[in-house]
Each structure stands twice: as C-alpha cells, then as structure tokens.
Design a protein around this motif. Structure first.
Motif, PDB file in Angstrom:
ATOM      1  N   HIS A  39       0.831  -1.212   0.000  1.00 25.06           N
ATOM      2  CA  HIS A  39       0.000   0.000   0.000  1.00 25.06           C
ATOM      3  C   HIS A  39       0.868   1.266   0.000  1.00 25.06           C
ATOM      4  O   HIS A  39       0.394   2.325   0.417  1.00 25.06           O
ATOM      5  N   ILE A  40       2.089   1.151  -0.477  1.00 26.79           N
ATOM      6  CA  ILE A  40       3.050   2.239  -0.337  1.00 26.79           C
ATOM      7  C   ILE A  40       2.595   3.498  -1.065  1.00 26.79           C
ATOM      8  O   ILE A  40       2.778   4.619  -0.568  1.00 26.79           O
ATOM      9  N   ARG A  41       1.957   3.364  -2.219  1.00 24.18           N
ATOM     10  CA  ARG A  41       1.543   4.554  -2.979  1.00 24.18           C
ATOM     11  C   ARG A  41       0.451   5.329  -2.237  1.00 24.18           C
ATOM     12  O   ARG A  41       0.542   6.547  -2.069  1.00 24.18           O
ATOM     13  N   SER A  42      -0.583   4.618  -1.817  1.00 23.71           N
ATOM     14  CA  SER A  42      -1.678   5.287  -1.108  1.00 23.71           C
ATOM     15  C   SER A  42      -1.199   5.869   0.214  1.00 23.71           C
ATOM     16  O   SER A  42      -1.557   6.998   0.575  1.00 23.71           O
ATOM     17  N   MET A  43      -0.366   5.109   0.934  1.00 22.21           N
ATOM     18  CA  MET A  43       0.142   5.596   2.207  1.00 22.21           C
ATOM     19  C   MET A  43       1.003   6.831   2.016  1.00 22.21           C
ATOM     20  O   MET A  43       0.910   7.793   2.778  1.00 22.21           O
ATOM     21  N   SER A  44       1.850   6.816   1.013  1.00 19.60           N
ATOM     22  CA  SER A  44       2.740   7.960   0.764  1.00 19.60           C
ATOM     23  C   SER A  44       1.930   9.207   0.446  1.00 19.60           C
ATOM     24  O   SER A  44       2.234  10.302   0.931  1.00 19.60           O
ATOM     25  N   MET A  45       0.894   9.051  -0.382  1.00 17.98           N
ATOM     26  CA  MET A  45       0.057  10.207  -0.723  1.00 17.98           C
ATOM     27  C   MET A  45      -0.655  10.751   0.508  1.00 17.98           C
ATOM     28  O   MET A  45      -0.714  11.966   0.724  1.00 17.98           O
ATOM     29  N   LEU A  46      -1.182   9.862   1.342  1.00 21.25           N
ATOM     30  CA  LEU A  46      -1.876  10.315   2.543  1.00 21.25           C
ATOM     31  C   LEU A  46      -0.917  11.001   3.502  1.00 21.25           C
ATOM     32  O   LEU A  46      -1.247  12.037   4.106  1.00 21.25           O
ATOM     33  N   VAL A  47       0.272  10.463   3.655  1.00 21.75           N
ATOM     34  CA  VAL A  47       1.267  11.079   4.542  1.00 21.75           C
ATOM     35  C   VAL A  47       1.650  12.463   4.028  1.00 21.75           C
ATOM     36  O   VAL A  47       1.821  13.410   4.805  1.00 21.75           O
ATOM     37  N   LEU A  48       1.780  12.617   2.710  1.00 24.47           N
ATOM     38  CA  LEU A  48       2.087  13.931   2.153  1.00 24.47           C
ATOM     39  C   LEU A  48       0.976  14.932   2.457  1.00 24.47           C
ATOM     40  O   LEU A  48       1.247  16.099   2.762  1.00 24.47           O
ATOM     41  N   VAL A  49      -0.277  14.479   2.392  1.00 26.28           N
ATOM     42  CA  VAL A  49      -1.398  15.356   2.731  1.00 26.28           C
ATOM     43  C   VAL A  49      -1.316  15.777   4.196  1.00 26.28           C
ATOM     44  O   VAL A  49      -1.494  16.955   4.537  1.00 26.28           O
ATOM     45  N   LEU A  50      -1.007  14.817   5.083  1.00 27.47           N
ATOM     46  CA  LEU A  50      -0.910  15.128   6.512  1.00 27.47           C
ATOM     47  C   LEU A  50       0.246  16.088   6.778  1.00 27.47           C
ATOM     48  O   LEU A  50       0.131  17.004   7.603  1.00 27.47           O
ATOM     49  N   ILE A  51       1.373  15.896   6.097  1.00 30.32           N
ATOM     50  CA  ILE A  51       2.513  16.798   6.279  1.00 30.32           C
ATOM     51  C   ILE A  51       2.165  18.198   5.782  1.00 30.32           C
ATOM     52  O   ILE A  51       2.523  19.208   6.415  1.00 30.32           O
ATOM     53  N   ALA A  52       1.448  18.285   4.655  1.00 26.07           N
ATOM     54  CA  ALA A  52       1.033  19.599   4.146  1.00 26.07           C
ATOM     55  C   ALA A  52       0.136  20.308   5.149  1.00 26.07           C
ATOM     56  O   ALA A  52       0.282  21.520   5.401  1.00 26.07           O
ATOM     57  N   LEU A  53      -0.790  19.567   5.759  1.00 28.08           N
ATOM     58  CA  LEU A  53      -1.653  20.160   6.784  1.00 28.08           C
ATOM     59  C   LEU A  53      -0.836  20.596   7.992  1.00 28.08           C
ATOM     60  O   LEU A  53      -1.093  21.657   8.582  1.00 28.08           O
ATOM     61  N   GLU A  54       0.166  19.789   8.362  1.00 29.80           N
ATOM     62  CA  GLU A  54       1.031  20.146   9.477  1.00 29.80           C
ATOM     63  C   GLU A  54       1.801  21.438   9.202  1.00 29.80           C
ATOM     64  O   GLU A  54       1.922  22.312  10.065  1.00 29.80           O
ATOM     65  N   LEU A  55       2.309  21.571   7.976  1.00 32.08           N
ATOM     66  CA  LEU A  55       3.056  22.778   7.617  1.00 32.08           C
ATOM     67  C   LEU A  55       2.143  24.005   7.587  1.00 32.08           C
ATOM     68  O   LEU A  55       2.537  25.096   8.026  1.00 32.08           O
ATOM     69  N   LEU A  56       0.918  23.832   7.071  1.00 29.89           N
ATOM     70  CA  LEU A  56      -0.034  24.938   7.085  1.00 29.89           C
ATOM     71  C   LEU A  56      -0.388  25.328   8.513  1.00 29.89           C
ATOM     72  O   LEU A  56      -0.520  26.521   8.828  1.00 29.89           O
ATOM     73  N   TRP A  57      -0.530  24.349   9.372  1.00 30.49           N
ATOM     74  CA  TRP A  57      -0.813  24.591  10.783  1.00 30.49           C
ATOM     75  C   TRP A  57       0.317  25.398  11.419  1.00 30.49           C
ATOM     76  O   TRP A  57       0.087  26.385  12.125  1.00 30.49           O
ATOM     77  N   GLY A  58       1.562  24.991  11.138  1.00 34.18           N
ATOM     78  CA  GLY A  58       2.707  25.721  11.675  1.00 34.18           C
ATOM     79  C   GLY A  58       2.771  27.150  11.168  1.00 34.18           C
ATOM     80  O   GLY A  58       3.057  28.087  11.933  1.00 34.18           O
ATOM     81  N   ARG A  59       2.495  27.343   9.871  1.00 28.50           N
ATOM     82  CA  ARG A  59       2.517  28.693   9.301  1.00 28.50           C
ATOM     83  C   ARG A  59       1.415  29.551   9.907  1.00 28.50           C
ATOM     84  O   ARG A  59       1.643  30.730  10.239  1.00 28.50           O
ATOM     85  N   ALA A  60       0.229  28.973  10.071  1.00 27.59           N
ATOM     86  CA  ALA A  60      -0.881  29.720  10.679  1.00 27.59           C
ATOM     87  C   ALA A  60      -0.552  30.099  12.115  1.00 27.59           C
ATOM     88  O   ALA A  60      -0.885  31.202  12.570  1.00 27.59           O
ATOM     89  N   SER A  61       0.134  29.220  12.843  1.00 24.86           N
ATOM     90  CA  SER A  61       0.523  29.524  14.217  1.00 24.86           C
ATOM     91  C   SER A  61       1.487  30.694  14.268  1.00 24.86           C
ATOM     92  O   SER A  61       1.387  31.569  15.138  1.00 24.86           O
TER      93      SER A  61
END
Length: 271
Positions: A111-133
């Motif tokens: 499931h490496i492709r689906s997992m990698s895409m989901l992790v990238l989405v979570l990291i993007a949300l994390e970075l947006l969260w950090g920028r908003a903070s």
C-alpha cells in the motif's frame, strides 16, 4: 431533445456510515487492550518506537527549537507506517491468523503509494498549521516572542488573552481537520487497498456522520496521550500501541461495505 444524463451505478463496494453510540469509543479501547495483551511483545516494540520519537522531539525542542517543526514532520512521516503495523496485528487477529513482528513491519509494502500520498497530505496540513501559528503569534502576541524556558508563563500572560483565544481556535480547526482526515483512513487503506483520496473522504464522512462520538474519541486520544507523556513519556510505551489497536476497531465499528451489482441493486453488506 437529448436524453437526460443519468449517473452510472456505483462501481465497487460503497462505504456505509454506521450510527454510533457514546459508549463505542470505550469499547474500542477495551478491544484494543485485548489485542495488546494477546500480542504484548509486538505492542511493546511499537510503543518503544513511539517513546523514542517523543524523546527525540523533546530533546530537539530544548536544544534546537528552530528544528522542532522539521522533527515533528519526520515523526508524522514515520508514525502512520508504525501505526499500520498495529492495525495489521488487529486485522490478522480478527481473521484468526497468527501475527509476527516481521509481518507487521512489512504490511505497508503493498500500500506504499496510497500511504505515501496520505502522509504527504498530513505533512502539508502540518506545515499549514505551523505557518498559521506563526501568523497568530505575529499578529496577536503582545509581550514579545517567548523563549523556550518561559513559553508557558509568556503565553498565559494576562496581556495575551486575545492570542490564547485565537491560537486555540486556529489550532482546534487544524487539529480537527487532521483528525478527520486520518481517523479511519489508514486502517481503511490497509483493509480495502483503496486510494488515499477515497480513504480521506470516507474518514471525513465518518466524522460528519457521528460528530459527537468522534469528538469524544478525539478527546480520549488526547487525554490518554497527555497522561502518557508524564513522566518522561514512558506511558507512550503502553498507550501508543493501545490506541493503535483501538483505532483499528474504531474503523471497523464505523464503516460497513455495501456491494452492488451492475444494475445498482444491493447484493451484499459486509463489515
């Protein structure tokens, strides 16, 4: 006149949201505890990994706080793959199959492709969260940027009450978004081998279908992790795998699958 367009019938199993009662999160924890006790060695291995990640994050925050966000992103990258190993143990137990540490460590290979895409989405949300903070700090913080030694006293200074309210609102929004995206998406990828987008959408649907129950589940997760961090984060060795196993049961208890034929008729509903 042209014939009106008719949507084609759905292809493949369709996710059905199950109505949940407020007692369900406690049942998920009870089932997670059963899985942990039956596969204690595997659980402690993953718990030790979670604990090492927490210790590393705390050490970086104390010595090099400017790198904290980078390390947190790295933990967010590794964490879902570790959690999938725990889901695999619970999945195999549910199917009456034996579990080994090696099989849990490699379950994500398919499931490496689906997992990698989901992790990238979570990291993007994390970075947006950090920028908003950072934006909230810059706009609403009134007593100068706090140092790592005095951050608690500075944040709760009476002159910063507006900052606290806005920071909690922004943080709550992003925390809810991350939680909604991830709450059942990773176990769904393991179970159904689906793509990351479908898994994330289904996860969000689960939250909207049962907002009160999923809010309680999020509060329980937060409370257990907070308690596990004291002292020295040692509680993560047990709480980490407990929540991993319980999250599998949260997915299994929240979603059922409806299979339809080519005419759109329901031919099977499975757990």
């Amino acid at each position: 006149m042209a014939a009106p367009y008719v949507l084609p019938p759905p292809v493949g199993p369709q996710a059905l949201m199950i109505p949940l009662g407020l007692g369900q999160p406690f049942r998920w924890l009870a089932r997670g505890w059963t899985d942990l006790t039956e596969h204690f060695g595997i659980g402690i291995f993953y718990g030790g990994c979670f604990w090492i990640m927490a210790i590393a994050l705390a050490a970086v925050f104390r010595s090099k706080p400017e790198y904290t966000l980078s390390i947190a992103s790295g933990c967010l990258l590794v964490g879902p793959f570790l959690a999938m190993g725990l889901y695999e143990v619970s999945r195999r137990k549910e199917q009456g199959l034996a579990s080994k540490l090696t099989t849990s460590l490699t379950c994500w290979n398919a499931h490496i492709r689906s997992m990698s895409m989901l992790v990238l989405v979570l990291i993007a949300l994390e970075l947006l969260w950090g920028r908003a903070s950072l934006v909230v700090f810059a706009v609403f913080f009134n007593t100068g940027m706090p140092s790592t030694t005095g951050v608690i006293s500075a944040v709760f200074n009476p002159g910063n009450w507006e900052f606290v309210l806005v920071y909690l609102a922004v943080g709550g929004f992003f925390a809810g978004l991350v939680f909604s995206t991830a709450v059942v998406s990773i176990p769904m990828i393991l179970d159904r081998d689906t793509d990351a987008v479908s898994a994330a959408i289904t996860s969000i649907r689960v939250v909207f279908a049962n907002p009160g129950v999923m809010l309680l589940w999020g509060v329980l997760i937060t409370a257990l992790v907070a308690v596990a961090l004291l002292p020295w984060g040692l509680g993560l060795i047990f709480v980490g795998p407990l929540l991993g196993h319980a999250s599998w049961h949260a997915y299994r208890g929240s979603v059922r699958w409806q299979l339809q034929d080519n005419e759109g008729a329901i031919i099977e509903v499975s757990a």
